[in-house]
Design an enzyme around this catalytic site. Structure first.
Site, PDB file in Angstrom:
ATOM      1  N   LYS A  11      56.345  50.104  77.114  1.00 13.85           N
ATOM      2  CA  LYS A  11      56.257  51.473  77.561  1.00 13.85           C
ATOM      3  C   LYS A  11      55.511  52.315  76.470  1.00 13.85           C
ATOM      4  O   LYS A  11      55.139  51.871  75.465  1.00 13.85           O
ATOM      5  CB  LYS A  11      57.789  51.898  77.552  1.00 13.85           C
ATOM      6  CG  LYS A  11      58.669  51.236  78.585  1.00 13.85           C
ATOM      7  CD  LYS A  11      60.148  51.708  78.738  1.00 13.85           C
ATOM      8  CE  LYS A  11      60.783  51.249  79.718  1.00 13.85           C
ATOM      9  NZ  LYS A  11      62.131  51.824  79.864  1.00 13.85           N
ATOM     10  N   TYR A  51      60.265  54.579  89.651  1.00 12.32           N
ATOM     11  CA  TYR A  51      61.779  54.880  89.308  1.00 12.32           C
ATOM     12  C   TYR A  51      62.589  55.524  90.415  1.00 12.32           C
ATOM     13  O   TYR A  51      63.492  56.018  90.007  1.00 12.32           O
ATOM     14  CB  TYR A  51      61.714  55.589  87.839  1.00 12.32           C
ATOM     15  CG  TYR A  51      61.524  54.679  86.776  1.00 12.32           C
ATOM     16  CD1 TYR A  51      62.467  53.769  86.282  1.00 12.32           C
ATOM     17  CD2 TYR A  51      60.400  54.943  85.911  1.00 12.32           C
ATOM     18  CE1 TYR A  51      62.119  52.825  85.371  1.00 12.32           C
ATOM     19  CE2 TYR A  51      59.983  54.298  84.900  1.00 12.32           C
ATOM     20  CZ  TYR A  51      61.186  53.040  84.664  1.00 12.32           C
ATOM     21  OH  TYR A  51      60.736  52.382  83.529  1.00 12.32           O
ATOM     22  N   ARG A 104      64.204  45.282  72.329  1.00 12.28           N
ATOM     23  CA  ARG A 104      64.407  46.737  72.204  1.00 12.28           C
ATOM     24  C   ARG A 104      65.146  46.836  70.797  1.00 12.28           C
ATOM     25  O   ARG A 104      65.049  47.936  70.490  1.00 12.28           O
ATOM     26  CB  ARG A 104      65.375  46.850  73.247  1.00 12.28           C
ATOM     27  CG  ARG A 104      64.745  47.077  74.561  1.00 12.28           C
ATOM     28  CD  ARG A 104      65.825  47.376  75.822  1.00 12.28           C
ATOM     29  NE  ARG A 104      64.816  47.855  76.903  1.00 12.28           N
ATOM     30  CZ  ARG A 104      65.181  47.566  78.260  1.00 12.28           C
ATOM     31  NH1 ARG A 104      66.525  47.290  78.441  1.00 12.28           N
ATOM     32  NH2 ARG A 104      64.483  47.965  79.262  1.00 12.28           N
ATOM     33  N   ASN A 114      62.825  52.984  74.913  1.00 15.78           N
ATOM     34  CA  ASN A 114      63.363  51.636  74.324  1.00 15.78           C
ATOM     35  C   ASN A 114      62.195  50.512  74.678  1.00 15.78           C
ATOM     36  O   ASN A 114      62.521  49.300  74.742  1.00 15.78           O
ATOM     37  CB  ASN A 114      64.594  51.337  75.432  1.00 15.78           C
ATOM     38  CG  ASN A 114      64.128  51.632  76.909  1.00 15.78           C
ATOM     39  OD1 ASN A 114      63.098  51.778  77.314  1.00 15.78           O
ATOM     40  ND2 ASN A 114      65.262  51.139  77.672  1.00 15.78           N
ATOM     41  N   HIS A 117      60.251  47.334  79.660  1.00 16.78           N
ATOM     42  CA  HIS A 117      60.976  47.022  80.658  1.00 16.78           C
ATOM     43  C   HIS A 117      61.094  45.651  81.271  1.00 16.78           C
ATOM     44  O   HIS A 117      60.179  45.092  80.986  1.00 16.78           O
ATOM     45  CB  HIS A 117      60.354  47.895  81.897  1.00 16.78           C
ATOM     46  CG  HIS A 117      60.608  47.745  83.343  1.00 16.78           C
ATOM     47  ND1 HIS A 117      61.785  47.969  83.992  1.00 16.78           N
ATOM     48  CD2 HIS A 117      60.225  46.912  84.243  1.00 16.78           C
ATOM     49  CE1 HIS A 117      61.940  47.431  85.204  1.00 16.78           C
ATOM     50  NE2 HIS A 117      61.047  46.546  85.324  1.00 16.78           N
ATOM     51  N   GLU A 128      58.006  44.935  92.073  1.00 18.31           N
ATOM     52  CA  GLU A 128      57.163  45.638  90.969  1.00 18.31           C
ATOM     53  C   GLU A 128      55.791  44.960  90.692  1.00 18.31           C
ATOM     54  O   GLU A 128      54.601  45.794  90.340  1.00 18.31           O
ATOM     55  CB  GLU A 128      58.129  45.660  89.632  1.00 18.31           C
ATOM     56  CG  GLU A 128      59.489  46.367  89.841  1.00 18.31           C
ATOM     57  CD  GLU A 128      60.481  46.125  88.826  1.00 18.31           C
ATOM     58  OE1 GLU A 128      60.228  45.300  88.030  1.00 18.31           O
ATOM     59  OE2 GLU A 128      61.749  46.761  89.005  1.00 18.31           O
TER      60      GLU A 128
HETATM   61  N1  ATP Z   1      71.138  57.455  79.946  1.00 13.20           N
HETATM   62  C1  ATP Z   1      69.957  57.566  80.004  1.00 13.20           C
HETATM   63  N2  ATP Z   1      69.280  58.421  79.049  1.00 13.20           N
HETATM   64  C2  ATP Z   1      67.977  58.190  79.061  1.00 13.20           C
HETATM   65  N3  ATP Z   1      67.134  57.558  79.551  1.00 13.20           N
HETATM   66  C3  ATP Z   1      67.950  56.615  80.607  1.00 13.20           C
HETATM   67  C4  ATP Z   1      69.234  56.312  80.619  1.00 13.20           C
HETATM   68  N4  ATP Z   1      69.645  55.440  81.067  1.00 13.20           N
HETATM   69  C5  ATP Z   1      68.382  54.790  81.587  1.00 13.20           C
HETATM   70  N5  ATP Z   1      67.413  55.309  80.999  1.00 13.20           N
HETATM   71  C6  ATP Z   1      65.897  54.860  81.088  1.00 13.20           C
HETATM   72  O1  ATP Z   1      65.623  54.653  82.592  1.00 13.20           O
HETATM   73  C7  ATP Z   1      65.400  53.328  82.293  1.00 13.20           C
HETATM   74  C8  ATP Z   1      65.742  52.676  83.572  1.00 13.20           C
HETATM   75  O2  ATP Z   1      67.200  52.341  83.471  1.00 13.20           O
HETATM   76  P1  ATP Z   1      67.899  51.111  83.888  1.00 13.20           P
HETATM   77  O3  ATP Z   1      69.135  51.590  84.078  1.00 13.20           O
HETATM   78  O4  ATP Z   1      67.236  50.469  85.141  1.00 13.20           O
HETATM   79  O5  ATP Z   1      67.910  50.097  82.690  1.00 13.20           O
HETATM   80  P2  ATP Z   1      67.050  48.826  82.499  1.00 13.20           P
HETATM   81  O6  ATP Z   1      67.168  48.174  83.674  1.00 13.20           O
HETATM   82  O7  ATP Z   1      67.887  48.124  81.240  1.00 13.20           O
HETATM   83  O8  ATP Z   1      65.704  49.442  82.142  1.00 13.20           O
HETATM   84  P3  ATP Z   1      64.324  48.991  82.635  1.00 13.20           P
HETATM   85  O9  ATP Z   1      64.375  49.238  84.191  1.00 13.20           O
HETATM   86  O10 ATP Z   1      63.482  49.984  82.068  1.00 13.20           O
HETATM   87  O11 ATP Z   1      63.990  47.545  82.243  1.00 13.20           O
HETATM   88  C9  ATP Z   1      65.801  52.696  81.013  1.00 13.20           C
HETATM   89  O12 ATP Z   1      65.230  51.818  80.488  1.00 13.20           O
HETATM   90  C10 ATP Z   1      65.608  53.829  80.118  1.00 13.20           C
HETATM   91  O13 ATP Z   1      64.590  54.205  79.611  1.00 13.20           O
END
Ligand code: ATP
Length: 140
Positions: A11, A51, A104, A114, A117, A128
């Site tokens: 990211k 997203y 992370r 973070n 992804h 994806e």
């Molecule tokens: N509460 C939150 N506040 C801010 N950003 C968030 C929050 N929850 C998720 N995100 C962001 O949205 C992304 C996608 O959320 P998801 O729940 O799919 O998490 P993930 O599957 O662990 O992450 P990714 O899809 O990036 O691997 C997260 O990686 C994070 O950057």
């Protein structure tokens, strides 16, 4: 049975801090083969599509803004049980809750920044990869 391909994004926070090569070293040390990688700049429209599942979440606008704030690096990765194994390698979504030694934990700052992804299912890994790569680019 789970597949052997997953997908990752380094990211903008991690790319801008020059963590990209260190992160790929860690990925390879964890046993993943990098099948294909490329640098990408997301437009607002592409980030919103990628997203789309999070549309309606309070963090959606911030997530799109962040993901379009600078270059990212996308990659297709190969290893047995790739999706599950890679999610263990990157750690929990919130770096503050991620296990010691995970990507992370080491390179992320907070849930909204973070570093990386990882796909959450074989189906999403394929979606994806198709989202970012042309069919010619992913003739593995
Ligand atoms: N509460 C939150 N506040 C801010 N950003 C968030 C929050 N929850 C998720 N995100 C962001 O949205 C992304 C996608 O959320 P998801 O729940 O799919 O998490 P993930 O599957 O662990 O992450 P990714 O899809 O990036 O691997 C997260 O990686 C994070 O950057």
């Amino acid at each position: 049975m789970s597949g052997n391909i997953t997908f990752t994004i380094i990211k903008p926070d991690a790319v801008s801090k020059n963590y990209t090569e260190a992160i790929f070293e860690k990925i390879e040390k964890a046993g993943f083969e990098v099948l294909k990688r490329k640098d990408v700049c997301l437009t607002k429209e592409l980030a919103e599509n990628f997203y789309e599942i999070h549309k309606g979440q309070p963090f959606f606008a911030g997530l799109v803004e962040f993901m379009t704030s600078g270059p990212i690096v996308v990659a297709a990765l190969k290893k047995g049980n790739a999706v599950e194994d890679f999610r263990a390698t990157i750690g929990k979504t919130n770096p503050l809750e991620a296990a010691e030694g995970t990507i992370r934990k080491v390179y992320g700052e907070m849930v909204s920044r973070n570093a990386i992804h990882g796909s959450d299912s074989d189906e999403n890994a394929q979606r994806e990869i198709r989202f970012f790569f042309t069919p010619e680019e992913v003739e593995f």
